[in-house]
Scaffold this motif. Sequence first.
Motif, short mmCIF file in Angstrom:
data_model
loop_
_atom_site.label_atom_id
_atom_site.label_comp_id
_atom_site.label_asym_id
_atom_site.label_seq_id
_atom_site.Cartn_x
_atom_site.Cartn_y
_atom_site.Cartn_z
N LEU A 86 -5.21 -0.91 -8.14
CA LEU A 86 -3.87 -0.48 -8.56
C LEU A 86 -3.82 0.98 -8.99
N LYS A 87 -4.86 1.40 -9.75
CA LYS A 87 -4.78 2.76 -10.32
C LYS A 87 -5.59 3.79 -9.55
N LEU A 88 -5.84 3.52 -8.30
CA LEU A 88 -6.61 4.48 -7.50
C LEU A 88 -5.76 5.74 -7.26
N SER A 89 -6.43 6.90 -7.37
CA SER A 89 -5.71 8.15 -7.15
C SER A 89 -6.41 8.95 -6.04
N THR A 90 -5.65 9.79 -5.37
CA THR A 90 -6.28 10.59 -4.31
C THR A 90 -6.82 11.92 -4.87
N LYS A 91 -6.64 12.13 -6.20
CA LYS A 91 -7.01 13.44 -6.79
C LYS A 91 -8.43 13.86 -6.48
N SER A 92 -9.36 12.92 -6.60
CA SER A 92 -10.76 13.31 -6.38
C SER A 92 -11.19 13.04 -4.93
#
Length: 253
Positions: A86-92
């Motif tokens: 759910l909280k996966l981000s593409t930032k890294s």
Amino acid sequence: MKTISIFTQKGGVTKTTSTINISGVLAELGYKVLVIDFDTQCHLSLGYDVDKETEYNVEEFLNSVEPIRYAERGKHQNVSVISGKLKLSTKSLKRDSLKKPLKKIEKDFDFCLIDCPPKPINDDLGFGEIAIFASDYIISPVDYDAFTLDGLTTLIITLDELQQREKLTAQYLGFFFAKVEENTKDFKEAYRELSESEISSLLFKSYVRKNAFIRTSINTGESAVFLKPFSPVSMDYRKLTDELLMKIKIDAK
Ligand SMILES: Nc1ncnc2c1ncn2[C@@H]1O[C@H](COP(=O)(O)OP(=O)(O)OP(=O)(O)O)[C@@H](O)[C@H]1O
Ligand SMILES: [Mg+2]
């Protein structure tokens, strides 16, 4: 392993349902299939009844955490799932973040299907973009309203630009109609128009009819082809998958 992204910027057009059911047909044919939930809505994980937070999930896969743990799904045990987060981000993440871990397991599966979120490709790196840069092929389910058809043109142009300028190697195999009400004027017109258009080679001849049974199958955490092999929707997904395999065969020649 052939990797296929189920991708389009439009929401609610059956990307997730189609990922589950095409995987089901491939498994039925005896192929080993890996399915990746690459959408933070985690509907694919929900559809497969894979717990969103406790199982090994796509974040660990992206970070190459060993050993890779799959959730096995489907009567034939041929479908393995990497659940979403759910909280996966593409930032890294970078464009090739999924390509690298997939390379490591390419001998373990015949196909990998990636369920993408409904987000257009723009300046912010999105999950869909990372998925297509890890793929050999891209397919899109489409609706037949004017907005979807307009979006389709944008999608084809965008993919073409990425192939020309950004070295996207994935082939766009085309789009198929889903949730179809066969006898309606709207569907018949859209199908005929596209069949006669300059993008007709991208139109799958097969389509998936609207059918209430799909809801039951999703609620049960199984693909329709396993639950009710002769339901109209199961038959439609078999035809569609046959056509998909044919297109892949032609491309590979
Ligand atoms: N053949 C079908 N007949 C009737 N309803 C369908 C069919 N296929 C999918 N649906 C329904 O359409 C809705 C959208 O499907 P789905 O979630 O697969 O779309 P999606 O493109 O993955 O959506 P999102 O863009 O939010 O990820 C769901 O409620 C699903 O049950
Ligand atoms: Mg979805």
